[in-house]
Design a protein around this motif. Structure first.
Motif, short mmCIF file in Angstrom:
data_model
loop_
_atom_site.label_atom_id
_atom_site.label_comp_id
_atom_site.label_asym_id
_atom_site.label_seq_id
_atom_site.Cartn_x
_atom_site.Cartn_y
_atom_site.Cartn_z
N UNK A 224 0.83 -1.21 0.00
CA UNK A 224 0.00 0.00 0.00
C UNK A 224 0.86 1.26 0.00
N UNK A 225 1.98 1.21 0.74
CA UNK A 225 2.88 2.37 0.77
C UNK A 225 3.50 2.62 -0.59
N UNK A 226 3.99 1.55 -1.24
CA UNK A 226 4.64 1.70 -2.54
C UNK A 226 3.65 2.17 -3.61
N UNK A 227 2.45 1.64 -3.59
CA UNK A 227 1.44 2.04 -4.57
C UNK A 227 1.05 3.50 -4.37
N UNK A 228 0.90 3.92 -3.12
CA UNK A 228 0.53 5.31 -2.84
C UNK A 228 1.62 6.27 -3.29
N UNK A 229 2.88 5.91 -3.07
CA UNK A 229 4.00 6.76 -3.50
C UNK A 229 4.08 6.79 -5.03
N UNK A 246 3.66 -1.89 -15.67
CA UNK A 246 4.41 -1.17 -14.65
C UNK A 246 4.00 -1.61 -13.25
N UNK A 247 2.71 -1.86 -13.08
CA UNK A 247 2.24 -2.30 -11.77
C UNK A 247 2.73 -3.71 -11.46
N UNK A 263 -3.70 -9.55 -11.76
CA UNK A 263 -3.65 -8.10 -11.53
C UNK A 263 -4.66 -7.40 -12.45
N UNK A 264 -5.44 -6.51 -11.87
CA UNK A 264 -6.42 -5.75 -12.64
C UNK A 264 -6.37 -4.28 -12.24
N UNK A 265 -6.56 -3.43 -13.24
CA UNK A 265 -6.73 -1.99 -12.98
C UNK A 265 -8.17 -1.65 -13.34
N UNK A 273 -8.94 -2.47 -17.19
CA UNK A 273 -8.15 -1.96 -18.31
C UNK A 273 -6.69 -2.36 -18.15
N UNK A 274 -6.03 -2.60 -19.29
CA UNK A 274 -4.58 -2.84 -19.26
C UNK A 274 -3.81 -1.54 -19.39
#
Length: 306
Positions: A224-229, A246-247, A263-265, A273-274
């Protein structure tokens, strides 16, 4: 780049002597003795020496002229100090020249997008009118009117997309002072618009398979920290697309994660979406509350959800 000073007369002592002697047969043919011991030749050489010194002074700019130029550039009278030594006088002149050049190089008028961004981030943030609206980030978009719902080309319009340092400031005219500040510095025909970024909300769903011995809670917290940054508004480039690849790399590089699956966005329309393309005035807003990172641990031939 400075313009080179012109050489008003580059004739040397030798040039002057040669030119004078070449005129003797035309002006006084009876003068045939051109040896250095001749009295006339001695006088020619003497006058050539004196003339060379005068020509040297022609190419020099007196200190008083510099003082006059400085007065014109500064818009106020400036004179050389008196009752001081020549060295101190020259030092004072050079110091004033440096100060004047620094002031001239400061950007006051905004013409290019870079001018507007510099004026906002530096001059505005250091001004007395900044109040509670200090700007942390700005993006200048030419030929755009982002206050209008139309996305078409808008000649003569400039939109500044700003992120205030204190996002809690929320008044109707909170950018009025900034607009007045820039209005005095823009070109006469330019119409300014100040808006905040259009945030595109995304949600992330992922399954993370941990390495042996990894601590699930510590890994989840780090994720969560890495994604937020990674998606921080002050770091993400305006208009930069979001790629699922990238994710994958971001999550896979986190210590304790063996590999990433499923993994999904999810975009703001609840579609997976990809790639999520952003407009040039948009930024990403990660929805951590709805994002879900499922932690899996392999036990034998089975996976256990933690």
């Amino acid at each position: 780049m400075t313009l080179p000073l012109p050489n008003l007369d580059d004739r040397t002592y030798a040039n002057l002597v040669e030119a004078a002697i070449s005129q003797i047969p035309l002006e006084y043919p009876e003068w045939t003795d051109h040896n250095p011991t001749d009295t006339g030749i001695i006088l020619i050489e003497l006058f050539a020496w004196l003339t060379e010194m005068v020509l040297y002074q022609v190419n020099q700019i007196p200190d008083e002229n510099y003082a006059s130029f400085l007065s014109l550039l500064q818009g106020k009278d400036w004179s050389l100090p008196t009752n001081v030594s020549p060295q101190e006088r020259q030092k004072a002149l050079q110091l004033e020249i440096q100060k004047t050049l620094i002031e001239l190089r400061k950007i006051y008028r905004a013409v290019t997008p870079e001018d507007f961004e510099k004026l906002v981030l530096i001059d505005w943030n250091q001004s007395a009118d900044v109040g509670d609206v200090k700007i942390a980030r700005v993006k200048c978009l030419g030929q755009r009117n982002l206050e209008s719902t139309a996305e078409s080309f808008a000649p003569g319009h400039i939109s500044l997309v700003v992120i205030p340092e204190d996002n809690q400031v929320n008044t109707v005219d909170k950018y009025a002072a900034l607009l007045n500040f820039l209005d005095a510095r823009k070109l006469l025909t330019t119409r300014l618009h100040i808006v905040e970024p259009d945030y595109v909300a995304i949600t992330i769903l992922a399954e993370l398979v941990l390495q042996d011995g990894a601590q699930p809670e510590a890994v989840k917290k780090q994720v969560k920290t890495e994604v937020e940054i990674f998606f921080a508004p002050l770091l993400w480039l305006f208009g930069r697309s979001v790629y699922i690849s990238e994710l994958y790399k971001l999550l896979d590089d986190i210590p304790g994660v063996d590999y990433v699956e499923n993994l999904q966005i999810i975009d703001q329309y609840n579609h997976s979406q990809s790639v999520i393309d952003l407009a040039e005035h948009q930024l990403v807003k990660i929805n951590l509350q709805d994002s879900k990172f499922t932690i899996l641990v392999e036990v034998g031939n089975e996976r256990k959800t933690i």
